[in-house]
Design a protein around this motif. Structure first.
Motif, short mmCIF file in Angstrom:
data_model
loop_
_atom_site.label_atom_id
_atom_site.label_comp_id
_atom_site.label_asym_id
_atom_site.label_seq_id
_atom_site.Cartn_x
_atom_site.Cartn_y
_atom_site.Cartn_z
N SER A 189 72.78 -47.28 44.07
CA SER A 189 73.72 -45.57 43.74
C SER A 189 73.13 -45.42 44.21
O SER A 189 73.39 -43.51 44.03
N VAL A 190 71.62 -45.17 44.17
CA VAL A 190 70.48 -43.74 44.35
C VAL A 190 70.34 -44.12 45.89
O VAL A 190 69.02 -42.48 46.45
N ASN B 132 68.98 -37.18 37.71
CA ASN B 132 69.68 -38.55 36.77
C ASN B 132 69.10 -39.19 36.93
O ASN B 132 69.62 -40.94 36.22
N TYR B 133 67.91 -39.69 37.30
CA TYR B 133 67.41 -40.74 38.24
C TYR B 133 65.35 -40.04 38.66
O TYR B 133 65.16 -39.52 38.84
N LEU C 205 63.14 -48.22 38.33
CA LEU C 205 64.28 -47.24 38.08
C LEU C 205 64.50 -46.79 36.62
O LEU C 205 65.29 -47.97 36.30
N VAL D 33 67.50 -44.99 35.41
CA VAL D 33 68.44 -44.22 35.48
C VAL D 33 69.18 -43.18 34.38
O VAL D 33 69.02 -44.45 32.90
N LYS D 34 69.66 -42.47 34.28
CA LYS D 34 69.86 -41.71 33.14
C LYS D 34 71.39 -42.05 32.68
O LYS D 34 72.32 -42.55 33.11
N CYS D 35 71.48 -42.27 31.26
CA CYS D 35 72.67 -42.56 30.67
C CYS D 35 72.84 -42.45 28.99
O CYS D 35 72.41 -42.66 28.56
N TYR E 145 67.59 -43.58 29.60
CA TYR E 145 67.21 -44.17 30.35
C TYR E 145 67.67 -45.60 30.30
O TYR E 145 66.79 -46.72 29.68
#
Length: 243
Positions: free
Chosen positions: A9-10, A161-162, A182, A184-186, A190
């Protein structure tokens, strides 16, 4: 071999500096030279998220992409608007029902193979998948790059966002161990995903010998040029034609 599933995704954001269009135009210069015209069939081996597949598709080529990561293939299919064909598979062991006019393998994908036997297997599969005289272009990171540029260095990517921490450790001559963390913001938290894998660089001589049963080697070039390799070359392009 890492499948990069969590990183799909990134991936495009992390590779923004790759200059896909410039590299595509470089590849196309060889296609034009060897008369691989628009409408020809192209195999994109280890296609990742399909950035090269999309550029070839948009230019009128019939593209089939192969990659080990289902998540990356999903992104690739979306990027190509359903106009390319994508298959989940191992670059060292695949068989296709049709033969292609050309094959590309970009962004040091072959460096993910940890021994020359696997490289030979990949070359054999490509050779079996190309028409006689078909064009095969691939790039690789060099031993110099692995030993002098990557080994012992760390990189950080800080996005809204990450967050990615990328650490490289020297393993042996030409071999570097890569550690990716990695975050990843959630929502307010994260999620953490980690990958650890080795990348292996091979000498020009070893790669040339591995190619020889299946391909005639047209040339080996320093990154994005028609210049011969030098001791400090970091990436090389090999241009071959199937026997």
């Amino acid at each position: 071999m890492s499948s990069y599933n969590h990183f799909a995704s990134v991936y495009d954001e992390l590779t923004e500096n790759v200059e896909y269009k410039k590299r595509f135009e470089y590849l196309i210069s060889f296609f034009n030279e060897f008369k691989i015209k628009y409408g020809a069939s192209v195999l994109d081996l280890a296609c990742g998220t399909g950035s090269f597949s999309a550029l070839f598709t948009q230019s009128g080529y019939k593209v089939t992409g192969i990659d080990l990561s289902a998540q990356m293939l999903t992104i690739a299919d979306s990027k190509c608007g359903g106009k390319a064909n994508f298959l989940k598979g191992d670059m060292t062991f695949f068989e296709l029902p049709v033969k292609f006019d050309a094959c590309i393998c970009c962004l040091d994908s072959l460096n993910h193979l940890d021994n020359i036997t696997k490289v030979k297997s990949a070359f054999k599969c490509v050779g079996n998948s190309l028409k006689k005289g078909g064009l095969f272009i691939f790039d690789v990171n060099t031993i110099y790059k692995h030993n002098k540029i990557l080994s012992g260095n760390a990189f950080v990517f800080d996005n809204e966002n990450y967050f990615l921490a990328w650490d490289n450790e020297y393993v042996s001559d030409g071999v570097v161990s890569i550690f990716l963390d990695l975050f990843v913001k959630c929502g307010e938290k994260y999620n953490r995903y980690s990958e650890n894998f080795n990348e292996t660089a091979y000498s020009v001589e070893a790669l040339s010998a591995a190619l020889s049963p299946y391909f005639n080697l047209v040339g080996i070039y320093d990154d994005l040029s028609r210049n011969a390799p030098v001791k400090t070359s970091e990436r090389l392009y090999f241009v071959c034609r199937s026997k």
